[in-house]
Write a protein that holds these residues in place. Structure first.
Motif, mmCIF file in Angstrom:
data_model
loop_
_atom_site.group_PDB
_atom_site.id
_atom_site.type_symbol
_atom_site.label_atom_id
_atom_site.label_comp_id
_atom_site.label_asym_id
_atom_site.label_seq_id
_atom_site.Cartn_x
_atom_site.Cartn_y
_atom_site.Cartn_z
ATOM 1 N N GLU A 54 -6.727 -4.736 -8.833
ATOM 2 C CA GLU A 54 -6.659 -5.366 -7.506
ATOM 3 C C GLU A 54 -5.232 -5.289 -6.968
ATOM 4 O OE1 GLU A 54 -7.621 -6.875 -3.949
ATOM 5 O OE2 GLU A 54 -9.032 -6.195 -5.475
ATOM 6 N N VAL A 55 -4.255 -5.566 -7.821
ATOM 7 C CA VAL A 55 -2.849 -5.462 -7.423
ATOM 8 C C VAL A 55 -2.521 -4.018 -7.051
ATOM 9 C CG1 VAL A 55 -0.457 -5.671 -8.239
ATOM 10 C CG2 VAL A 55 -2.134 -7.459 -8.782
ATOM 11 N N LEU A 56 -2.985 -3.069 -7.857
ATOM 12 C CA LEU A 56 -2.749 -1.653 -7.587
ATOM 13 C C LEU A 56 -3.342 -1.250 -6.247
ATOM 14 C CD1 LEU A 56 -1.738 1.144 -8.509
ATOM 15 C CD2 LEU A 56 -3.968 1.447 -9.632
ATOM 16 N N LYS A 57 -4.555 -1.692 -5.970
ATOM 17 C CA LYS A 57 -5.228 -1.337 -4.718
ATOM 18 C C LYS A 57 -4.450 -1.852 -3.506
ATOM 19 C CE LYS A 57 -9.721 -1.858 -2.383
ATOM 20 N NZ LYS A 57 -9.151 -2.038 -1.069
ATOM 21 N N VAL A 58 -4.057 -3.124 -3.547
ATOM 22 C CA VAL A 58 -3.320 -3.714 -2.423
ATOM 23 C C VAL A 58 -1.977 -3.007 -2.227
ATOM 24 C CG1 VAL A 58 -2.188 -5.824 -1.602
ATOM 25 C CG2 VAL A 58 -4.481 -5.952 -2.585
ATOM 26 N N ALA A 59 -1.266 -2.752 -3.329
ATOM 27 C CA ALA A 59 0.034 -2.089 -3.231
ATOM 28 C C ALA A 59 -0.112 -0.665 -2.701
ATOM 29 C CB ALA A 59 0.720 -2.076 -4.597
ATOM 30 N N ALA A 60 -1.075 0.068 -3.235
ATOM 31 C CA ALA A 60 -1.278 1.453 -2.802
ATOM 32 C C ALA A 60 -1.663 1.518 -1.325
ATOM 33 C CB ALA A 60 -2.339 2.127 -3.668
ATOM 34 N N PHE A 120 -5.298 9.428 -10.523
ATOM 35 C CA PHE A 120 -4.846 8.127 -11.012
ATOM 36 C C PHE A 120 -3.376 8.209 -11.450
ATOM 37 C CE2 PHE A 120 -4.932 4.869 -14.529
ATOM 38 C CZ PHE A 120 -4.966 3.765 -13.693
ATOM 39 N N HIS A 121 -3.020 9.260 -12.159
ATOM 40 C CA HIS A 121 -1.636 9.515 -12.578
ATOM 41 C C HIS A 121 -0.716 9.560 -11.351
ATOM 42 C CE1 HIS A 121 1.727 11.811 -14.410
ATOM 43 N NE2 HIS A 121 1.628 12.567 -13.341
ATOM 44 N N HIS A 122 -1.157 10.249 -10.310
ATOM 45 C CA HIS A 122 -0.353 10.371 -9.091
ATOM 46 C C HIS A 122 -0.085 9.005 -8.472
ATOM 47 C CE1 HIS A 122 1.220 11.970 -5.359
ATOM 48 N NE2 HIS A 122 0.366 11.204 -4.714
ATOM 49 N N ILE A 123 -1.126 8.193 -8.334
ATOM 50 C CA ILE A 123 -0.971 6.867 -7.722
ATOM 51 C C ILE A 123 -0.043 5.989 -8.560
ATOM 52 C CG2 ILE A 123 -2.197 4.713 -7.210
ATOM 53 C CD1 ILE A 123 -4.582 6.530 -6.357
ATOM 54 N N LEU A 124 -0.229 5.990 -9.864
ATOM 55 C CA LEU A 124 0.570 5.116 -10.740
ATOM 56 C C LEU A 124 2.019 5.561 -10.898
ATOM 57 C CD1 LEU A 124 -1.562 4.204 -13.882
ATOM 58 C CD2 LEU A 124 -0.807 2.687 -12.052
ATOM 59 N N LEU A 125 2.245 6.863 -11.022
ATOM 60 C CA LEU A 125 3.548 7.334 -11.492
ATOM 61 C C LEU A 125 4.331 8.226 -10.545
ATOM 62 C CD1 LEU A 125 2.373 8.107 -15.121
ATOM 63 C CD2 LEU A 125 3.746 6.155 -14.369
ATOM 64 N N SER A 148 -0.840 -0.630 0.938
ATOM 65 C CA SER A 148 0.332 -0.974 1.750
ATOM 66 C C SER A 148 1.271 0.224 1.903
ATOM 67 C CB SER A 148 1.083 -2.167 1.156
ATOM 68 O OG SER A 148 1.833 -1.786 0.028
ATOM 69 N N LEU A 149 1.151 1.199 0.991
ATOM 70 C CA LEU A 149 1.944 2.428 1.080
ATOM 71 C C LEU A 149 1.187 3.544 1.786
ATOM 72 C CD1 LEU A 149 3.556 2.548 -2.477
ATOM 73 C CD2 LEU A 149 4.461 1.528 -0.387
ATOM 74 N N GLY A 150 -0.025 3.256 2.234
ATOM 75 C CA GLY A 150 -0.803 4.247 2.960
ATOM 76 C C GLY A 150 -1.602 5.177 2.075
ATOM 77 N N LEU A 151 -1.719 4.846 0.789
ATOM 78 C CA LEU A 151 -2.503 5.684 -0.126
ATOM 79 C C LEU A 151 -3.975 5.331 -0.012
ATOM 80 C CD1 LEU A 151 -0.190 5.458 -3.241
ATOM 81 C CD2 LEU A 151 -0.328 7.310 -1.584
ATOM 82 N N GLU A 152 -4.807 6.323 -0.184
ATOM 83 C CA GLU A 152 -6.253 6.129 -0.075
ATOM 84 C C GLU A 152 -6.935 6.493 -1.385
ATOM 85 O OE1 GLU A 152 -7.352 8.532 3.253
ATOM 86 O OE2 GLU A 152 -6.318 7.249 4.685
ATOM 87 N N ASN A 153 -8.205 6.143 -1.471
ATOM 88 C CA ASN A 153 -9.042 6.462 -2.634
ATOM 89 C C ASN A 153 -8.492 5.878 -3.936
ATOM 90 O OD1 ASN A 153 -10.788 7.982 -0.977
ATOM 91 N ND2 ASN A 153 -9.395 9.723 -1.133
ATOM 92 N N VAL A 154 -8.026 4.629 -3.856
ATOM 93 C CA VAL A 154 -7.504 3.941 -5.027
ATOM 94 C C VAL A 154 -8.682 3.338 -5.784
ATOM 95 C CG1 VAL A 154 -5.967 2.112 -5.826
ATOM 96 C CG2 VAL A 154 -5.392 3.424 -3.771
#
Length: 141
Positions: free
Chosen positions: A70-76, A102-107, A78-84
């Protein structure tokens, strides 16, 4: 699709290992003593970068249980990332495409400049040159 956020694309930049990624953000909490609920910090980016990192599916398998999705989704978002992914069960690490996404979003998405805000106290922590300054002033609890 990063909106008004300034984005740099680098492969071997000086900030490669310094800029805060979403995995780091996912693990941070407000250090103030009066932040008793330990809510996630809200992230606001003024500048981000994407920086290619070596892909390691075993690392992802080991870290998966520690990620608050949930934290990852909200943060991503807020950065304009999709498909989290909404939860661990939505990520099939045996599927290379999903694992790499997933690697891309996290790291690989890094916040170079911005703020982290405690939802309980409103205290803002600056992110400068990719480093969140979580130090408290001497008069803070």
């Amino acid at each position: 699709a990063f909106g008004d956020i300034s984005v740099k694309f680098t492969s071997f930049g000086a900030n490669r290992d310094r800029a805060m990624n979403l995995l780091t953000h996912n693990m941070l909490i407000c250090p103030r003593a009066d932040a008793v609920q330990k809510l996630p910090l809200k992230i606001k980016a003024e500048e981000t970068e994407e920086c290619e990192r070596d892909f390691n599916v075993d690392f992802l398998r080991n870290i998966m249980s520690r990620v608050d999705f949930e934290v990852l989704k909200v943060a991503a978002e807020s950065l304009g990332l999709e498909n989290v992914p909404l939860e661990a069960s939505h990520v099939d690490l045996d599927d290379e495409t999903q694992a790499k996404a997933f690697h891309h979003i996290l790291l690989e998405v890094r916040v170079v400049k911005g703020t982290l805000t405690c939802q309980e106290t409103g205290r803002e922590f600056l992110i400068s040159d990719g480093i969140p300054n979580m130090m408290l002033n001497h008069d803070e609890p």
